[in-house]
Design a protein around this motif. Structure first.
Motif, PDB file in Angstrom:
ATOM      1  N   ALA A 226       0.836  -1.206   0.000  1.00 35.15           N
ATOM      2  CA  ALA A 226       0.000   0.000   0.000  1.00 35.15           C
ATOM      3  C   ALA A 226       0.865   1.247   0.000  1.00 35.15           C
ATOM      4  O   ALA A 226       1.931   1.299   0.618  1.00 35.15           O
ATOM      5  CB  ALA A 226      -0.922  -0.012   1.209  1.00 35.15           C
ATOM      6  N   GLY A 227       0.375   2.275  -0.693  1.00 38.76           N
ATOM      7  CA  GLY A 227       1.134   3.506  -0.844  1.00 38.76           C
ATOM      8  C   GLY A 227       0.748   4.568   0.170  1.00 38.76           C
ATOM      9  O   GLY A 227      -0.160   4.397   0.988  1.00 38.76           O
ATOM     10  N   VAL A 228       1.453   5.695   0.090  1.00 42.36           N
ATOM     11  CA  VAL A 228       1.277   6.784   1.045  1.00 42.36           C
ATOM     12  C   VAL A 228      -0.145   7.323   1.029  1.00 42.36           C
ATOM     13  O   VAL A 228      -0.753   7.555   2.084  1.00 42.36           O
ATOM     14  CB  VAL A 228       2.293   7.914   0.740  1.00 42.36           C
ATOM     15  CG1 VAL A 228       1.959   9.168   1.539  1.00 42.36           C
ATOM     16  CG2 VAL A 228       3.714   7.447   1.050  1.00 42.36           C
ATOM     17  N   HIS A 229      -0.715   7.525  -0.169  1.00 44.52           N
ATOM     18  CA  HIS A 229      -2.056   8.115  -0.243  1.00 44.52           C
ATOM     19  C   HIS A 229      -3.094   7.207   0.395  1.00 44.52           C
ATOM     20  O   HIS A 229      -3.954   7.668   1.162  1.00 44.52           O
ATOM     21  CB  HIS A 229      -2.418   8.403  -1.697  1.00 44.52           C
ATOM     22  CG  HIS A 229      -1.553   9.443  -2.347  1.00 44.52           C
ATOM     23  ND1 HIS A 229      -1.642  10.778  -2.019  1.00 44.52           N
ATOM     24  CD2 HIS A 229      -0.584   9.341  -3.285  1.00 44.52           C
ATOM     25  CE1 HIS A 229      -0.760  11.468  -2.739  1.00 44.52           C
ATOM     26  NE2 HIS A 229      -0.098  10.609  -3.513  1.00 44.52           N
ATOM     27  N   GLU A 230      -3.024   5.920   0.118  1.00 40.94           N
ATOM     28  CA  GLU A 230      -3.985   4.972   0.685  1.00 40.94           C
ATOM     29  C   GLU A 230      -3.886   4.926   2.207  1.00 40.94           C
ATOM     30  O   GLU A 230      -4.901   4.921   2.916  1.00 40.94           O
ATOM     31  CB  GLU A 230      -3.728   3.568   0.135  1.00 40.94           C
ATOM     32  CG  GLU A 230      -3.926   3.401  -1.371  1.00 40.94           C
ATOM     33  CD  GLU A 230      -3.410   2.057  -1.817  1.00 40.94           C
ATOM     34  OE1 GLU A 230      -4.225   1.111  -1.878  1.00 40.94           O
ATOM     35  OE2 GLU A 230      -2.201   1.936  -2.092  1.00 40.94           O
ATOM     36  N   ILE A 231      -2.666   4.881   2.705  1.00 39.05           N
ATOM     37  CA  ILE A 231      -2.479   4.769   4.150  1.00 39.05           C
ATOM     38  C   ILE A 231      -2.882   6.072   4.846  1.00 39.05           C
ATOM     39  O   ILE A 231      -3.481   6.049   5.925  1.00 39.05           O
ATOM     40  CB  ILE A 231      -1.028   4.386   4.469  1.00 39.05           C
ATOM     41  CG1 ILE A 231      -0.766   2.959   3.950  1.00 39.05           C
ATOM     42  CG2 ILE A 231      -0.757   4.466   5.971  1.00 39.05           C
ATOM     43  CD1 ILE A 231       0.649   2.511   4.074  1.00 39.05           C
ATOM     44  N   ALA A 246       1.345  17.524   4.909  1.00 37.34           N
ATOM     45  CA  ALA A 246       2.176  17.247   6.076  1.00 37.34           C
ATOM     46  C   ALA A 246       1.912  15.841   6.598  1.00 37.34           C
ATOM     47  O   ALA A 246       2.844  15.123   6.980  1.00 37.34           O
ATOM     48  CB  ALA A 246       1.902  18.282   7.164  1.00 37.34           C
ATOM     49  N   ALA A 247       0.635  15.438   6.601  1.00 36.10           N
ATOM     50  CA  ALA A 247       0.301  14.081   7.046  1.00 36.10           C
ATOM     51  C   ALA A 247       0.923  13.042   6.122  1.00 36.10           C
ATOM     52  O   ALA A 247       1.436  12.015   6.582  1.00 36.10           O
ATOM     53  CB  ALA A 247      -1.216  13.919   7.098  1.00 36.10           C
ATOM     54  N   GLU A 248       0.889  13.297   4.818  1.00 41.47           N
ATOM     55  CA  GLU A 248       1.489  12.360   3.867  1.00 41.47           C
ATOM     56  C   GLU A 248       2.995  12.260   4.078  1.00 41.47           C
ATOM     57  O   GLU A 248       3.580  11.175   3.967  1.00 41.47           O
ATOM     58  CB  GLU A 248       1.174  12.793   2.440  1.00 41.47           C
ATOM     59  CG  GLU A 248      -0.294  12.619   2.068  1.00 41.47           C
ATOM     60  CD  GLU A 248      -0.600  13.023   0.636  1.00 41.47           C
ATOM     61  OE1 GLU A 248       0.300  13.599  -0.026  1.00 41.47           O
ATOM     62  OE2 GLU A 248      -1.718  12.764   0.175  1.00 41.47           O
ATOM     63  N   ASN A 249       3.650  13.376   4.384  1.00 41.77           N
ATOM     64  CA  ASN A 249       5.088  13.337   4.655  1.00 41.77           C
ATOM     65  C   ASN A 249       5.384  12.462   5.870  1.00 41.77           C
ATOM     66  O   ASN A 249       6.341  11.679   5.882  1.00 41.77           O
ATOM     67  CB  ASN A 249       5.621  14.756   4.895  1.00 41.77           C
ATOM     68  CG  ASN A 249       5.902  15.492   3.612  1.00 41.77           C
ATOM     69  OD1 ASN A 249       5.923  14.908   2.535  1.00 41.77           O
ATOM     70  ND2 ASN A 249       6.114  16.791   3.717  1.00 41.77           N
ATOM     71  N   SER A 250       4.565  12.611   6.917  1.00 41.86           N
ATOM     72  CA  SER A 250       4.772  11.801   8.112  1.00 41.86           C
ATOM     73  C   SER A 250       4.540  10.318   7.832  1.00 41.86           C
ATOM     74  O   SER A 250       5.289   9.458   8.313  1.00 41.86           O
ATOM     75  CB  SER A 250       3.849  12.279   9.239  1.00 41.86           C
ATOM     76  OG  SER A 250       4.329  13.488   9.797  1.00 41.86           O
ATOM     77  N   LEU A 255       6.607   4.837   6.884  1.00 42.15           N
ATOM     78  CA  LEU A 255       6.731   3.683   6.003  1.00 42.15           C
ATOM     79  C   LEU A 255       8.187   3.331   5.769  1.00 42.15           C
ATOM     80  O   LEU A 255       8.569   2.157   5.788  1.00 42.15           O
ATOM     81  CB  LEU A 255       6.031   3.951   4.675  1.00 42.15           C
ATOM     82  CG  LEU A 255       4.508   3.831   4.664  1.00 42.15           C
ATOM     83  CD1 LEU A 255       3.968   4.249   3.300  1.00 42.15           C
ATOM     84  CD2 LEU A 255       4.077   2.400   4.989  1.00 42.15           C
ATOM     85  N   GLU A 256       9.011   4.346   5.537  1.00 37.10           N
ATOM     86  CA  GLU A 256      10.442   4.077   5.335  1.00 37.10           C
ATOM     87  C   GLU A 256      11.025   3.416   6.573  1.00 37.10           C
ATOM     88  O   GLU A 256      11.819   2.468   6.475  1.00 37.10           O
ATOM     89  CB  GLU A 256      11.181   5.378   5.041  1.00 37.10           C
ATOM     90  CG  GLU A 256      12.672   5.157   4.785  1.00 37.10           C
ATOM     91  CD  GLU A 256      13.504   6.407   4.948  1.00 37.10           C
ATOM     92  OE1 GLU A 256      14.312   6.687   4.047  1.00 37.10           O
ATOM     93  OE2 GLU A 256      13.381   7.087   5.974  1.00 37.10           O
ATOM     94  N   PHE A 257      10.631   3.893   7.738  1.00 36.19           N
ATOM     95  CA  PHE A 257      11.127   3.327   8.992  1.00 36.19           C
ATOM     96  C   PHE A 257      10.714   1.869   9.142  1.00 36.19           C
ATOM     97  O   PHE A 257      11.535   1.016   9.486  1.00 36.19           O
ATOM     98  CB  PHE A 257      10.595   4.164  10.158  1.00 36.19           C
ATOM     99  CG  PHE A 257      11.033   3.709  11.510  1.00 36.19           C
ATOM    100  CD1 PHE A 257      12.285   4.048  12.011  1.00 36.19           C
ATOM    101  CD2 PHE A 257      10.195   2.969  12.313  1.00 36.19           C
ATOM    102  CE1 PHE A 257      12.687   3.629  13.269  1.00 36.19           C
ATOM    103  CE2 PHE A 257      10.579   2.537  13.580  1.00 36.19           C
ATOM    104  CZ  PHE A 257      11.841   2.887  14.047  1.00 36.19           C
TER     105      PHE A 257
END
Length: 260
Positions: A226-231, A246-250, A255-257
């Motif tokens: 799943a990608g950033v937008h979906e999550i 800002a929420a998408e950046n977080s 996700l990277e972590f």
């Protein structure tokens, strides 16, 4: 430049005063806190985060006495945009972790002690919000000292990680380091002064781990790919559109972590 605001210079701690810059917004809360540090009555000051390019705001800061030094907590414009102009206005050198934001001064180094305006500040590298974020520890400011936290810790709400420049692993390590300073007064870049840094850090860390748990759950429901937008849709279902990015950046940082 914007016209002068009606803000006043207000006390924040024994060795710190601040003026609220006229730049309120979804990310800057009531505005940027520009700090004046120094021994009361000494006639000189260190200014931390002069803020946006606003002549009235900068004029009020400069009128408070001789500015010996200008410090910048990180690169974001709401903290650093006025640095070059304020250097010209006061003649004081500007120092930041990133040489791009230094004017007449050298880049800051982790652990460095700075003596100016009759006080001692200690530089703490604090990556996470951005890679160049720093905090300033004033060990003699009151019984427990104080820490100017920039956007690493806010007076209200939680900090956004400016991914990919800001990374969650770095941020969690920074929180660990700040907690070691104990119940120091928090002098944040935005929002009100807080009484105990270690307690705030524990709350911040708990919030981060709660978010990680929510993202793990979302990945379980949506699939590992799943990608950033979906999550973001799943975890921040009621997010204000003004802070969606800002929420998408977080989410991207988390996700990277999680994915190593």
């Amino acid at each position: 430049m914007n016209p002068a605001s009606s803000a006043s210079i207000l006390p924040a701690s024994d060795l710190a005063r601040f003026r609220l810059a006229p730049n309120p917004g979804p990310m800057s809360l009531d505005g940027t806190n520009s700090y004046l540090l120094g021994v009361p009555g000494s006639g000189s000051a260190v200014v931390v985060d002069p803020g946006p390019l606003d002549e009235g705001h900068l004029g009020e800061l400069a009128a408070e006495g001789r500015v010996e030094l200008i410090l910048v907590t990180h690169r974001h414009a709401d903290h650093s945009a006025a640095a070059a102009y304020f250097h010209e206005l006061t003649g004081a050198p500007v120092r930041a972790a990133d040489a791009c934001h230094c004017h007449g001064g050298q880049p800051l180094t982790d652990g460095e002690a700075i003596l100016a305006a009759g006080i001692e500040l200690r530089v703490i590298a604090a990556p996470g919000h951005t890679s160049d974020s720093v905090c300033f520890h004033l060990p003699a400011d009151g019984p427990n000292g104080s820490v100017l936290t920039g956007d690493t810790i806010l007076g209200r709400g939680t900090t956004v990680l400016d991914f990919p420049d800001g990374k969650l692993g770095d941020y969690l390590a920074t929180l660990d380091r700040l907690e070691e300073l104990g119940p120091a007064t928090v002098l944040p870049g935005h929002g009100p002064v807080l009484p105990a840094l270690d307690a705030v850090v524990r709350s911040y860390r708990e919030h981060r781990h709660e978010r990680l748990g929510q993202i793990r759950a979302a990945l379980g429901d949506l699939g590992a790919g799943a990608g950033v937008h979906e999550i973001t849709d799943a975890v921040y279902s009621d997010i204000d559109p003004a802070v969606r990015r800002a929420a998408e950046n977080s989410v991207a940082a988390q996700l990277e972590f999680l994915r190593g």
